[in-house]
Write a protein that holds these residues in place. Structure first.
Motif, PDB file in Angstrom:
ATOM      1  N   ARG A 266      70.616  42.582  63.189  1.00  0.00           N
ATOM      2  CA  ARG A 266      71.575  41.596  62.680  1.00  0.00           C
ATOM      3  C   ARG A 266      70.943  40.665  61.796  1.00  0.00           C
ATOM      4  N   VAL A 267      72.041  40.840  60.657  1.00  0.00           N
ATOM      5  CA  VAL A 267      71.784  39.638  59.404  1.00  0.00           C
ATOM      6  C   VAL A 267      71.980  38.281  59.835  1.00  0.00           C
ATOM      7  N   VAL A 268      70.137  37.748  60.187  1.00  0.00           N
ATOM      8  CA  VAL A 268      70.362  36.359  60.202  1.00  0.00           C
ATOM      9  C   VAL A 268      70.017  35.214  59.367  1.00  0.00           C
ATOM     10  N   ARG A 269      69.521  35.697  57.834  1.00  0.00           N
ATOM     11  CA  ARG A 269      69.753  35.121  56.566  1.00  0.00           C
ATOM     12  C   ARG A 269      69.780  35.387  55.713  1.00  0.00           C
ATOM     13  N   GLY A 270      69.852  34.848  54.095  1.00  0.00           N
ATOM     14  CA  GLY A 270      69.634  35.288  53.203  1.00  0.00           C
ATOM     15  C   GLY A 270      70.998  34.829  52.292  1.00  0.00           C
ATOM     16  N   SER A 271      72.255  35.298  52.049  1.00  0.00           N
ATOM     17  CA  SER A 271      73.116  34.796  50.773  1.00  0.00           C
ATOM     18  C   SER A 271      74.364  35.381  50.816  1.00  0.00           C
ATOM     19  N   GLY A 272      74.566  36.830  52.328  1.00  0.00           N
ATOM     20  CA  GLY A 272      75.516  37.434  52.352  1.00  0.00           C
ATOM     21  C   GLY A 272      75.322  39.180  51.721  1.00  0.00           C
ATOM     22  N   TRP A 273      75.917  40.216  52.896  1.00  0.00           N
ATOM     23  CA  TRP A 273      75.776  41.301  51.875  1.00  0.00           C
ATOM     24  C   TRP A 273      77.142  40.895  50.791  1.00  0.00           C
ATOM     25  N   LYS A 274      76.177  41.855  49.949  1.00  0.00           N
ATOM     26  CA  LYS A 274      76.508  41.831  48.746  1.00  0.00           C
ATOM     27  C   LYS A 274      77.358  43.340  48.225  1.00  0.00           C
ATOM     28  N   PRO A 275      79.297  42.899  48.051  1.00  0.00           N
ATOM     29  CA  PRO A 275      79.587  44.521  47.880  1.00  0.00           C
ATOM     30  C   PRO A 275      78.987  45.079  46.737  1.00  0.00           C
ATOM     31  N   GLY A 276      79.653  46.903  47.125  1.00  0.00           N
ATOM     32  CA  GLY A 276      78.499  47.963  46.444  1.00  0.00           C
ATOM     33  C   GLY A 276      77.104  47.974  46.543  1.00  0.00           C
ATOM     34  N   SER A 277      76.560  46.980  47.727  1.00  0.00           N
ATOM     35  CA  SER A 277      74.857  47.334  47.790  1.00  0.00           C
ATOM     36  C   SER A 277      74.613  48.289  49.228  1.00  0.00           C
ATOM     37  N   THR A 278      73.412  48.478  49.062  1.00  0.00           N
ATOM     38  CA  THR A 278      73.331  49.818  50.280  1.00  0.00           C
ATOM     39  C   THR A 278      72.076  48.949  51.353  1.00  0.00           C
ATOM     40  N   MET A 279      72.325  49.374  52.924  1.00  0.00           N
ATOM     41  CA  MET A 279      71.468  48.686  53.578  1.00  0.00           C
ATOM     42  C   MET A 279      71.158  50.134  54.214  1.00  0.00           C
ATOM     43  N   THR A 280      69.425  50.543  54.701  1.00  0.00           N
ATOM     44  CA  THR A 280      69.411  51.383  54.973  1.00  0.00           C
ATOM     45  C   THR A 280      68.129  50.763  56.407  1.00  0.00           C
ATOM     46  N   PHE A 281      68.777  51.215  57.366  1.00  0.00           N
ATOM     47  CA  PHE A 281      68.402  51.077  59.445  1.00  0.00           C
ATOM     48  C   PHE A 281      67.778  52.668  59.695  1.00  0.00           C
ATOM     49  N   TRP A 282      66.553  52.151  59.810  1.00  0.00           N
ATOM     50  CA  TRP A 282      66.537  52.802  61.199  1.00  0.00           C
ATOM     51  C   TRP A 282      65.077  52.988  62.788  1.00  0.00           C
ATOM     52  N   TRP A 283      64.973  54.159  63.332  1.00  0.00           N
ATOM     53  CA  TRP A 283      64.394  53.966  64.371  1.00  0.00           C
ATOM     54  C   TRP A 283      63.859  55.082  65.062  1.00  0.00           C
ATOM     55  N   GLN A 284      63.277  55.432  65.739  1.00  0.00           N
ATOM     56  CA  GLN A 284      62.984  57.000  66.256  1.00  0.00           C
ATOM     57  C   GLN A 284      62.930  56.939  67.601  1.00  0.00           C
TER      58      GLN A 284
END
Length: 231
Positions: A174-192
């Motif tokens: 969950r995004v709880v901080r920052g200035s918002g997800w910028k259009p065109g940008s990438t976020m990578t999530f992982w788990w095992q």
């Protein structure tokens, strides 16, 4: 002696009267509801990953994320064996192998024709939560989880912008901080997981800008029932 006998008899009668009272009913137990549990996330270190599993759609599964009539992004997912594995074939791997599930979400570029949301005034509404999650229990989850902090800083303006939790076995970023997800940008999530993927499944969900978008990606099979138990 007679007075003592009378006193003893009266005491016996009083005890008998007390013992004849009906016991209070036992309290009815209420079911325990498991609350979401906060998890400690780690940065994504690609050097710890080996070869990717090649599934029916190849080494990666790509999903177009659409809401209404517009595309809001893409999801590219894959599962990798530990570093040093040249060919990731689960049937040839030890039982204790940890498989890393990786998900890269790239938002679409900003729509220049869209009207900017108001920042003040009575028409301003509370910002909808932005999150990425599994919609099923993550079978075999070994408590290793995280995201790319460098991408979080670039996309959200804060490397610590993501909070991670587990809700009845489902994993939530969950995004709880920052200035918002910028259009065109990438976020990578992982788990095992200690389980390899069963195959691509509609087991993920992206919530952003008030939209809920189901997504397909590699996912492990459900936990096997305990032997001797009934479904």
């Amino acid at each position: 002696m007679r007075l003592s006998t009378i006193a003893i008899s009266a005491g016996v009668l009083m005890l008998a009267a007390c013992g004849s009272a009906e016991p209070e009913p036992a309290p009815t137990p209420s079911p325990t509801i498991a609350a979401p549990r906060t998890l400690v996330g780690a940065d994504l270190d690609l050097s710890t990953l080996g070869a990717k599993i090649v599934g029916p759609q190849g080494p990666e599964v790509e999903t177009v994320l659409s809401a209404g009539n517009r595309q809001i992004g893409t999801l590219v997912s894959y599962v990798a064996c530990p570093a040093g594995v040249a060919a990731c074939n689960p049937s040839e791997m030890p039982a204790e192998t940890a498989y890393t599930y990786v998900h890269r979400i790239t938002l679409a570029d900003a729509d220049e024709t869209a009207e900017a949301a108001p920042t003040d005034g009575p028409e301003v509404v509370e910002t909808a939560p932005t999150l990425f999650r599994t919609i099923r229990k993550a079978s075999g989850f070994n408590q290793s989880i995280g995201y790319s902090t460098a991408e979080a800083e670039a996309a959200l303006g804060d490397p610590d912008a993501i909070s991670i939790s587990s809700d009845n076995g489902s994993l939530i970023w969950r995004v709880v901080r920052g200035s918002g997800w910028k259009p065109g940008s990438t976020m990578t999530f992982w788990w095992q997981s200690t389980l390899p993927p069963q195959g691509p499944a509609e087991a993920y969900l992206l919530e952003i800008e008030g939209n809920q978008v189901a997504a397909t990606g590699p996912f492990p099979p459900e936990d096997k029932p305990v032997e001797g138990s009934r479904n």
